[in-house]
Scaffold this motif. Structure first.
Motif, PDB file in Angstrom:
ATOM      1  N   ARG A 170      -2.935 -63.699  80.969  1.00  0.00           N
ATOM      2  CA  ARG A 170      -3.581 -64.258  81.943  1.00  0.00           C
ATOM      3  C   ARG A 170      -4.222 -65.676  81.568  1.00  0.00           C
ATOM      4  O   ARG A 170      -4.665 -65.737  82.453  1.00  0.00           O
ATOM      5  N   LYS A 171      -4.083 -65.377  80.301  1.00  0.00           N
ATOM      6  CA  LYS A 171      -5.183 -66.653  79.753  1.00  0.00           C
ATOM      7  C   LYS A 171      -4.810 -67.771  79.921  1.00  0.00           C
ATOM      8  O   LYS A 171      -5.869 -69.136  80.831  1.00  0.00           O
ATOM      9  N   LEU A 172      -3.626 -67.774  80.035  1.00  0.00           N
ATOM     10  CA  LEU A 172      -2.255 -69.406  80.200  1.00  0.00           C
ATOM     11  C   LEU A 172      -3.128 -69.378  82.179  1.00  0.00           C
ATOM     12  O   LEU A 172      -3.082 -70.522  81.934  1.00  0.00           O
ATOM     13  N   ILE A 173      -2.536 -68.508  82.517  1.00  0.00           N
ATOM     14  CA  ILE A 173      -2.794 -68.846  84.183  1.00  0.00           C
ATOM     15  C   ILE A 173      -4.364 -69.160  84.742  1.00  0.00           C
ATOM     16  O   ILE A 173      -4.444 -70.231  85.330  1.00  0.00           O
ATOM     17  N   ASP A 174      -5.400 -69.176  83.347  1.00  0.00           N
ATOM     18  CA  ASP A 174      -6.643 -68.936  84.157  1.00  0.00           C
ATOM     19  C   ASP A 174      -6.891 -70.732  83.120  1.00  0.00           C
ATOM     20  O   ASP A 174      -7.974 -70.953  84.667  1.00  0.00           O
ATOM     21  N   GLU A 175      -6.223 -70.816  83.110  1.00  0.00           N
ATOM     22  CA  GLU A 175      -5.715 -72.240  82.456  1.00  0.00           C
ATOM     23  C   GLU A 175      -5.132 -73.362  82.964  1.00  0.00           C
ATOM     24  O   GLU A 175      -4.742 -74.639  82.814  1.00  0.00           O
ATOM     25  N   GLY A 176      -4.437 -72.303  84.538  1.00  0.00           N
ATOM     26  CA  GLY A 176      -4.303 -73.712  85.466  1.00  0.00           C
ATOM     27  C   GLY A 176      -2.471 -73.902  84.844  1.00  0.00           C
ATOM     28  O   GLY A 176      -1.807 -74.098  85.973  1.00  0.00           O
ATOM     29  N   GLU A 206       1.243 -60.786  89.892  1.00  0.00           N
ATOM     30  CA  GLU A 206       0.177 -60.555  90.230  1.00  0.00           C
ATOM     31  C   GLU A 206      -0.600 -62.160  91.351  1.00  0.00           C
ATOM     32  O   GLU A 206      -1.248 -61.711  91.641  1.00  0.00           O
ATOM     33  N   SER A 207      -0.049 -62.581  89.959  1.00  0.00           N
ATOM     34  CA  SER A 207      -1.016 -63.918  89.901  1.00  0.00           C
ATOM     35  C   SER A 207      -0.221 -65.149  92.084  1.00  0.00           C
ATOM     36  O   SER A 207      -0.764 -66.208  91.436  1.00  0.00           O
ATOM     37  N   GLY A 208       0.686 -64.433  91.949  1.00  0.00           N
ATOM     38  CA  GLY A 208       1.455 -64.954  93.111  1.00  0.00           C
ATOM     39  C   GLY A 208       2.390 -66.423  92.615  1.00  0.00           C
ATOM     40  O   GLY A 208       3.030 -66.777  93.486  1.00  0.00           O
ATOM     41  N   THR A 241       5.474 -75.830  81.124  1.00  0.00           N
ATOM     42  CA  THR A 241       3.815 -76.398  80.722  1.00  0.00           C
ATOM     43  C   THR A 241       2.955 -75.528  79.585  1.00  0.00           C
ATOM     44  O   THR A 241       2.101 -75.657  78.789  1.00  0.00           O
ATOM     45  N   ALA A 242       3.878 -73.726  79.395  1.00  0.00           N
ATOM     46  CA  ALA A 242       2.955 -73.311  78.806  1.00  0.00           C
ATOM     47  C   ALA A 242       3.764 -72.036  77.906  1.00  0.00           C
ATOM     48  O   ALA A 242       5.545 -71.929  78.957  1.00  0.00           O
ATOM     49  N   VAL A 243       3.742 -71.439  76.730  1.00  0.00           N
ATOM     50  CA  VAL A 243       4.975 -70.376  76.149  1.00  0.00           C
ATOM     51  C   VAL A 243       4.265 -68.949  75.663  1.00  0.00           C
ATOM     52  O   VAL A 243       3.580 -70.166  74.813  1.00  0.00           O
ATOM     53  N   ALA A 332      -4.507 -75.256  76.251  1.00  0.00           N
ATOM     54  CA  ALA A 332      -5.497 -76.621  76.322  1.00  0.00           C
ATOM     55  C   ALA A 332      -5.419 -76.490  78.223  1.00  0.00           C
ATOM     56  O   ALA A 332      -4.074 -75.536  78.782  1.00  0.00           O
ATOM     57  N   PRO A 333      -5.829 -76.790  79.054  1.00  0.00           N
ATOM     58  CA  PRO A 333      -6.347 -76.219  80.825  1.00  0.00           C
ATOM     59  C   PRO A 333      -4.523 -77.319  81.313  1.00  0.00           C
ATOM     60  O   PRO A 333      -4.700 -78.636  80.614  1.00  0.00           O
TER      61      PRO A 333
END
Length: 335
Positions: A170-176, A206-208, A241-243, A332-333
């Motif tokens: 969720r932290k990664l998703i919140d950063e876009g 849950e984030s679609g 973009t994130a792991v 990072a965002p």
């Protein structure tokens, strides 16, 4: 020749019963007499026979601890918590490394039970039907430490691994971030493996965001498998973009793998882990992670076991401790 309790009694000029009371910390001994006995013990080099005392009392004041990987800093921290509480309650620890091998774990469990330990802590491994069968042959209490059994029937102390993974993703998703890869542990491991995978998947869905199995690689919890997973991600037509790594050790491997590929963390790819091992605050960039209270898991497990060994009332035999998101510099965002 072996010094006996009779020798100490004769040297101190007291009865063997008095020596026994002193050795067992019985308060009903005069200070002056206690001093005489201790002086005699020191002069003669007497060591109480723990085996004989155990036979008499049917207690060995010894607890067996099965640890899956003694080289893992997480388990070392858990063991420290166990030992501190064991010392507080005057228990000795027999620590056995099982190398994350089921057959060795079963053998070690049976060996410890044969040695008449008063209780057993099984730490951080997959609990199979074979483990349960071995546990069921025991006439002493057993507590699962940093793991749980699938059916939830045994006393245990752990965190909610699925929610810990969910919070990290969720932290990664919140950063876009929407293209988020996962380096998982083995999915046969219900806690560090499957539960964390489920948390990752739940956060994604849950984030679609469409769940993409090609973004999941199974590692072995170690640094090298983090590097290997990143090599795979780099070859994808569209890299992540994130792991999210199921352990910090794999996350640190991922950071170094990304850097070896000529990319930056978090500029090109963000990385987040779980565990908050010491290296998480030493690697550059500092690793954002979900902290497990490893010391507390060990301490609470040992305290629960002492209650069971003493047949005290236990209101909650399955304890879930809180985790915490530790934000550092590896996320990072997105754009």
């Amino acid at each position: 020749m072996t010094v006996t309790i009779y020798d100490v009694a004769r040297e101190a000029g007291v009865s063997m019963a008095t020596v026994s009371r002193v050795v067992n910390n019985n308060p009903n001994v005069k200070p002056q007499t206690r001093k005489k006995v201790y002086e005699a013990i020191e002069r003669l080099g007497y060591r109480p026979n723990a085996v004989a005392r155990g036979l008499a009392s049917k207690k060995t004041t010894t607890v067996g601890v099965v640890i899956p990987d003694i080289a893992n800093a997480n388990f070392a921290e858990v063991a420290r918590g166990i030992e501190d509480i064991a010392n507080m309650y005057h228990y000795n620890i027999i620590l056995c490394n099982a190398d994350k091998r089921k057959e060795k774990e079963i053998r070690v469990i049976n060996t410890l039970l044969e040695k008449q330990v008063d209780g057993l802590l099984f730490m951080g491994g997959v609990v199979t039907d074979e483990h349960i069968q071995a546990f069921n042959t025991s006439n002493v209490p057993i507590v699962l430490c940093a793991t749980t059994d699938e059916k939830g029937t045994m006393p245990s102390v752990d965190i909610d691994h699925e929610t810990a993974a969910y919070d990290a993703v969720r932290k990664l998703i919140d950063e876009g971030h929407t293209r988020i890869a996962m380096i998982s542990g083995t999915l046969q491991d219900p806690a560090n493996g499957y539960a964390r995978y489920q948390g990752y998947k739940r956060a994604i869905e849950e984030s679609g965001i469409a769940f993409d199995e090609t973004l999941v690689r199974v590692g072995n919890y170690r640094y090298e498998s983090g590097i290997e997973a990143v090599k795979y991600f780099m070859e994808l037509a569209e890299r992540p973009t994130a792991v999210f790594a199921a352990t910090d050790e794999m996350a640190i491997g991922a950071i170094h793998g990304i850097q070896d590929a000529g990319l930056s963390v978090p500029g090109d790819i963000s990385v987040i882990g779980v565990d908050n091992i010491r290296l998480a605050s030493m690697v550059r960039p500092l690793l954002t992670t979900v902290a497990q209270p490893m010391y507390d898991i060990g301490a609470v497990s040992m305290r629960l076991l002492t209650k069971l060994m003493k047949k005290e009332n236990v209101e909650q035999a399955r304890v879930t401790l809180h985790h915490e998101l530790i934000v550092r510099n590896s996320v990072a965002p997105r754009g």
